[in-house]
Design a protein around this motif. Structure first.
Motif, PDB file in Angstrom:
ATOM      1  N   ILE A 135      10.157   7.158  -3.286  1.00  0.00           N
ATOM      2  CA  ILE A 135       9.476   6.131  -2.479  1.00  0.00           C
ATOM      3  C   ILE A 135       8.752   6.764  -1.284  1.00  0.00           C
ATOM      4  O   ILE A 135       9.310   7.590  -0.565  1.00  0.00           O
ATOM      5  CB  ILE A 135      10.481   5.072  -1.971  1.00  0.00           C
ATOM      6  CG1 ILE A 135      11.185   4.409  -3.159  1.00  0.00           C
ATOM      7  CG2 ILE A 135       9.770   4.016  -1.102  1.00  0.00           C
ATOM      8  CD1 ILE A 135      12.339   3.516  -2.773  1.00  0.00           C
ATOM      9  N   SER A 136       7.497   6.337  -1.126  1.00  0.00           N
ATOM     10  CA  SER A 136       6.741   6.759   0.054  1.00  0.00           C
ATOM     11  C   SER A 136       6.197   5.512   0.751  1.00  0.00           C
ATOM     12  O   SER A 136       6.206   4.415   0.183  1.00  0.00           O
ATOM     13  CB  SER A 136       5.589   7.684  -0.355  1.00  0.00           C
ATOM     14  OG  SER A 136       4.687   6.998  -1.198  1.00  0.00           O
ATOM     15  N   HIS A 137       5.755   5.708   1.996  1.00  0.00           N
ATOM     16  CA  HIS A 137       5.183   4.597   2.758  1.00  0.00           C
ATOM     17  C   HIS A 137       3.819   4.991   3.298  1.00  0.00           C
ATOM     18  O   HIS A 137       3.694   5.997   4.006  1.00  0.00           O
ATOM     19  CB  HIS A 137       6.092   4.208   3.922  1.00  0.00           C
ATOM     20  CG  HIS A 137       7.377   3.617   3.435  1.00  0.00           C
ATOM     21  ND1 HIS A 137       7.433   2.381   2.853  1.00  0.00           N
ATOM     22  CD2 HIS A 137       8.634   4.118   3.397  1.00  0.00           C
ATOM     23  CE1 HIS A 137       8.674   2.132   2.481  1.00  0.00           C
ATOM     24  NE2 HIS A 137       9.428   3.168   2.795  1.00  0.00           N
ATOM     25  N   THR A 138       2.824   4.192   2.938  1.00  0.00           N
ATOM     26  CA  THR A 138       1.513   4.345   3.545  1.00  0.00           C
ATOM     27  C   THR A 138       1.520   3.526   4.835  1.00  0.00           C
ATOM     28  O   THR A 138       1.970   2.376   4.842  1.00  0.00           O
ATOM     29  CB  THR A 138       0.424   3.857   2.571  1.00  0.00           C
ATOM     30  OG1 THR A 138       0.448   4.730   1.441  1.00  0.00           O
ATOM     31  CG2 THR A 138      -0.955   3.880   3.202  1.00  0.00           C
ATOM     32  N   LEU A 139       1.098   4.152   5.908  1.00  0.00           N
ATOM     33  CA  LEU A 139       1.060   3.498   7.229  1.00  0.00           C
ATOM     34  C   LEU A 139      -0.410   3.288   7.542  1.00  0.00           C
ATOM     35  O   LEU A 139      -1.182   4.259   7.563  1.00  0.00           O
ATOM     36  CB  LEU A 139       1.733   4.399   8.259  1.00  0.00           C
ATOM     37  CG  LEU A 139       3.115   4.892   7.801  1.00  0.00           C
ATOM     38  CD1 LEU A 139       3.627   6.010   8.684  1.00  0.00           C
ATOM     39  CD2 LEU A 139       4.104   3.742   7.744  1.00  0.00           C
ATOM     40  N   LEU A 140      -0.811   2.049   7.729  1.00  0.00           N
ATOM     41  CA  LEU A 140      -2.234   1.717   7.700  1.00  0.00           C
ATOM     42  C   LEU A 140      -2.641   0.867   8.894  1.00  0.00           C
ATOM     43  O   LEU A 140      -1.998  -0.135   9.194  1.00  0.00           O
ATOM     44  CB  LEU A 140      -2.508   0.927   6.401  1.00  0.00           C
ATOM     45  CG  LEU A 140      -3.908   0.384   6.177  1.00  0.00           C
ATOM     46  CD1 LEU A 140      -4.864   1.510   5.792  1.00  0.00           C
ATOM     47  CD2 LEU A 140      -3.898  -0.668   5.072  1.00  0.00           C
ATOM     48  N   ASP A 141      -3.722   1.297   9.546  1.00  0.00           N
ATOM     49  CA  ASP A 141      -4.337   0.459  10.595  1.00  0.00           C
ATOM     50  C   ASP A 141      -5.684   0.002  10.053  1.00  0.00           C
ATOM     51  O   ASP A 141      -6.610   0.801   9.908  1.00  0.00           O
ATOM     52  CB  ASP A 141      -4.498   1.292  11.878  1.00  0.00           C
ATOM     53  CG  ASP A 141      -5.328   0.553  12.920  1.00  0.00           C
ATOM     54  OD1 ASP A 141      -5.600  -0.660  12.740  1.00  0.00           O
ATOM     55  OD2 ASP A 141      -5.714   1.206  13.919  1.00  0.00           O
ATOM     56  N   ARG A 142      -5.769  -1.290   9.716  1.00  0.00           N
ATOM     57  CA  ARG A 142      -7.038  -1.800   9.178  1.00  0.00           C
ATOM     58  C   ARG A 142      -7.699  -2.766  10.158  1.00  0.00           C
ATOM     59  O   ARG A 142      -8.537  -3.580   9.780  1.00  0.00           O
ATOM     60  CB  ARG A 142      -6.852  -2.424   7.787  1.00  0.00           C
ATOM     61  CG  ARG A 142      -5.947  -3.628   7.717  1.00  0.00           C
ATOM     62  CD  ARG A 142      -5.591  -3.999   6.278  1.00  0.00           C
ATOM     63  NE  ARG A 142      -6.724  -4.145   5.384  1.00  0.00           N
ATOM     64  CZ  ARG A 142      -7.523  -5.215   5.340  1.00  0.00           C
ATOM     65  NH1 ARG A 142      -7.320  -6.224   6.165  1.00  0.00           N
ATOM     66  NH2 ARG A 142      -8.519  -5.266   4.478  1.00  0.00           N
ATOM     67  N   SER A 143      -7.348  -2.615  11.454  1.00  0.00           N
ATOM     68  CA  SER A 143      -7.882  -3.552  12.451  1.00  0.00           C
ATOM     69  C   SER A 143      -9.394  -3.368  12.654  1.00  0.00           C
ATOM     70  O   SER A 143     -10.064  -4.254  13.170  1.00  0.00           O
ATOM     71  CB  SER A 143      -7.146  -3.391  13.786  1.00  0.00           C
ATOM     72  OG  SER A 143      -7.296  -2.061  14.247  1.00  0.00           O
ATOM     73  N   ARG A 144      -9.931  -2.203  12.264  1.00  0.00           N
ATOM     74  CA  ARG A 144     -11.366  -1.962  12.452  1.00  0.00           C
ATOM     75  C   ARG A 144     -12.133  -2.150  11.140  1.00  0.00           C
ATOM     76  O   ARG A 144     -13.237  -1.647  10.966  1.00  0.00           O
ATOM     77  CB  ARG A 144     -11.595  -0.537  12.977  1.00  0.00           C
ATOM     78  CG  ARG A 144     -11.148  -0.343  14.425  1.00  0.00           C
ATOM     79  CD  ARG A 144     -11.008   1.124  14.767  1.00  0.00           C
ATOM     80  NE  ARG A 144      -9.796   1.693  14.207  1.00  0.00           N
ATOM     81  CZ  ARG A 144      -9.744   2.674  13.313  1.00  0.00           C
ATOM     82  NH1 ARG A 144     -10.832   3.245  12.893  1.00  0.00           N
ATOM     83  NH2 ARG A 144      -8.589   3.105  12.850  1.00  0.00           N
ATOM     84  N   TYR A 145     -11.528  -2.852  10.180  1.00  0.00           N
ATOM     85  CA  TYR A 145     -12.177  -2.984   8.880  1.00  0.00           C
ATOM     86  C   TYR A 145     -12.409  -4.441   8.521  1.00  0.00           C
ATOM     87  O   TYR A 145     -11.509  -5.270   8.672  1.00  0.00           O
ATOM     88  CB  TYR A 145     -11.324  -2.312   7.790  1.00  0.00           C
ATOM     89  CG  TYR A 145     -12.077  -2.171   6.498  1.00  0.00           C
ATOM     90  CD1 TYR A 145     -13.199  -1.348   6.433  1.00  0.00           C
ATOM     91  CD2 TYR A 145     -11.712  -2.887   5.366  1.00  0.00           C
ATOM     92  CE1 TYR A 145     -13.929  -1.246   5.259  1.00  0.00           C
ATOM     93  CE2 TYR A 145     -12.429  -2.779   4.184  1.00  0.00           C
ATOM     94  CZ  TYR A 145     -13.544  -1.957   4.141  1.00  0.00           C
ATOM     95  OH  TYR A 145     -14.270  -1.847   2.990  1.00  0.00           O
ATOM     96  N   ARG A 146     -13.633  -4.743   8.057  1.00  0.00           N
ATOM     97  CA  ARG A 146     -13.986  -6.137   7.753  1.00  0.00           C
ATOM     98  C   ARG A 146     -14.165  -6.398   6.258  1.00  0.00           C
ATOM     99  O   ARG A 146     -14.402  -7.526   5.852  1.00  0.00           O
ATOM    100  CB  ARG A 146     -15.290  -6.521   8.475  1.00  0.00           C
ATOM    101  CG  ARG A 146     -15.157  -6.619   9.985  1.00  0.00           C
ATOM    102  CD  ARG A 146     -16.501  -6.812  10.647  1.00  0.00           C
ATOM    103  NE  ARG A 146     -17.489  -5.811  10.226  1.00  0.00           N
ATOM    104  CZ  ARG A 146     -17.522  -4.555  10.685  1.00  0.00           C
ATOM    105  NH1 ARG A 146     -16.645  -4.146  11.587  1.00  0.00           N
ATOM    106  NH2 ARG A 146     -18.433  -3.696  10.248  1.00  0.00           N
ATOM    107  N   GLY A 147     -14.067  -5.388   5.418  1.00  0.00           N
ATOM    108  CA  GLY A 147     -14.267  -5.576   3.963  1.00  0.00           C
ATOM    109  C   GLY A 147     -13.081  -6.317   3.345  1.00  0.00           C
ATOM    110  O   GLY A 147     -12.069  -6.564   4.004  1.00  0.00           O
TER     111      GLY A 147
END
Ligand SMILES: O=C(O)C(=O)Cc1ccc(O)cc1
Length: 394
Positions: A135-147
């Motif tokens: 198991i792995s975890h992707t840590l994601l900041d998508r606050s600057r993405y509008r798609g």
């Protein structure tokens, strides 16, 4: 400690070469394809229902050399190449900060903080290995993405083939891991220390020092539970850590370890607001569920328990839905959904057959009527149903 992660953004599934399981998820469970990324070696397809998103990774070339870790954007190659659910992506405010913190705690980061951009804006992500199996975890900041999904993916705009009327799935309720023997406590500590998850007790009978121990019928199992510290309780995702305590090594947790080739994600609980209509709709579309033994509905006052909860025992029996009433005096614990609080708390569950060829990953529908935990009776019933199924397979 400050909250570090919020709700899961997606759960990643990896399929071996030439298996049509992505199609099954789309057709049978009516998850809608929303975005795709394709290279000469892999196809990554995002499928959504409510706020639950599965990222289905398929290899387009046979053999282990057919794809490498770098081929799977926002993920890593889980190895082995059998079907596996191996990555849970969490939305995070500060990816570099969390990655630094994880590194200082000795965690391995197969993908350091990385920026990806396209016309819709940019995201930052990193991937951390957990201490449990593949198991792995992707840590994601998508606050600057509008798609619609993530940079690098093409939106799929065509009208859905089927709308899935009646399939009321709102979000991921919980993710259940199978830990190696002796490994659940270490996993609990890791998620608390590294990700700031909080422990909660699954059942009034659970002793904090021991965890929730289930016995009987060879089903010996230890369960420990955590939830992310941030986010509204109704959408915070729970992690359940399961470890086998059985002496003869034949329960479903041991079977998972053997057939998966080690620890990993055993099942994902999908929250529904109407389990009866949703189960019926899915069965009509060909989904197969475990049915508990007929005695589940006839023994120990179960029919009465179902009636008191306001449900129809015949209807639940016909569909194979399990119902469990939470013991009284059990309010106010972490994990309780404060908005839901009728005097009679109960939950209903049903489990699918494994999705892949091995006896490994499956889905669950869970309809919580105020009850935050998991019913021991239901877990025993699931265990017996799986045992009957496995005996029939031999
Ligand atoms: O009931 C649930 O959804 C759980 O997550 C508990 C659980 C854990 C492991 C099993 O093999 C079966 C059930």
């Amino acid at each position: 400690m400050a909250a570090l992660l919020s709700r899961p953004c997606f759960i990643s599934l990896h399929m071996p070469y030439r298996k049509g399981w992505a199609q099954d998820l789309a057709n049978t469970f009516c998850f809608q394809p929303v975005a795709v990324r394709e290279t000469s070696r892999v196809r990554q397809l995002a499928l959504r229902r409510g706020s639950a998103i599965f990222l289905v990774n398929e290899r387009l070339v046979p053999g282990p050399a057919g794809a490498s870790s770098r081929d799977f954007l926002y993920d890593v190659d889980p190895r082995p190449t059998l079907g596996t659910a191996s990555n849970v992506c969490f939305e995070v405010d500060d990816v570099p900060g969390l990655c630094k913190r994880l590194q200082s705690r000795g965690c391995s980061l197969p993908v350091p903080p990385t920026e990806v951009r396209d016309d819709g804006g940019s995201v930052t992500y990193g991937v951390a290995s957990s201490v449990v199996g593949n198991i792995s975890h992707t840590l994601l900041d998508r606050s600057r993405y509008r798609g619609p999904f993530l940079p690098g993916f093409q939106p799929i705009q065509r009208a859905p083939l089927a709308t899935g009327d009646g399939i009321k799935i709102t979000h991921f309720d919980h993710i259940t891991y199978v830990c190696p023997r002796g490994g659940a406590r270490a996993a609990l500590d890791w998620y608390q220390r590294c990700f700031g998850f909080r422990r909660f007790l699954l059942n009034p009978q659970e002793r904090p020092a021991e965890g929730y121990v289930l016995g009987g019928q060879g089903a010996g199992m230890l369960l420990l539970a955590l939830q992310s510290a941030q986010g509204a309780p109704t959408h915070g995702c729970k992690l359940i850590l399961a470890e086998s305590l059985s002496k003869d090594g034949t329960n479903q947790v041991d079977t998972f370890l053997e057939q998966h080739g080690g620890a990993g994600i055993q099942h994902v609980g999908l929250r529904t607001t109407d389990i009866v209509t949703t189960t019926r709709a899915l069965q009509q579309r060909g989904a197969r569920f475990f049915t508990p033994p007929a005695t589940y509905y006839s023994q120990g006052g179960k029919a009465e328990e179902i009636r008191v909860a306001g449900q129809d025992p015949h209807r639940l029996a016909e569909l194979g839905i399990l119902l469990d009433t939470t013991a009284p005096g059990d309010k106010g614990r972490p994990g309780t959904d404060a908005a839901e609080g009728p005097s009679q708390e109960y939950l209903m569950q049903i489990f699918t057959h494994p999705l892949f060829s091995e006896e490994t990953f499956f889905l669950e529908l869970i309809d919580r009527r105020g009850a935050p935990g998991f019913g021991e009776g239901n877990i025993q019933a699931l265990w017996k149903a799986v045992q009957v199924y496995m005996d029939q397979q031999q």
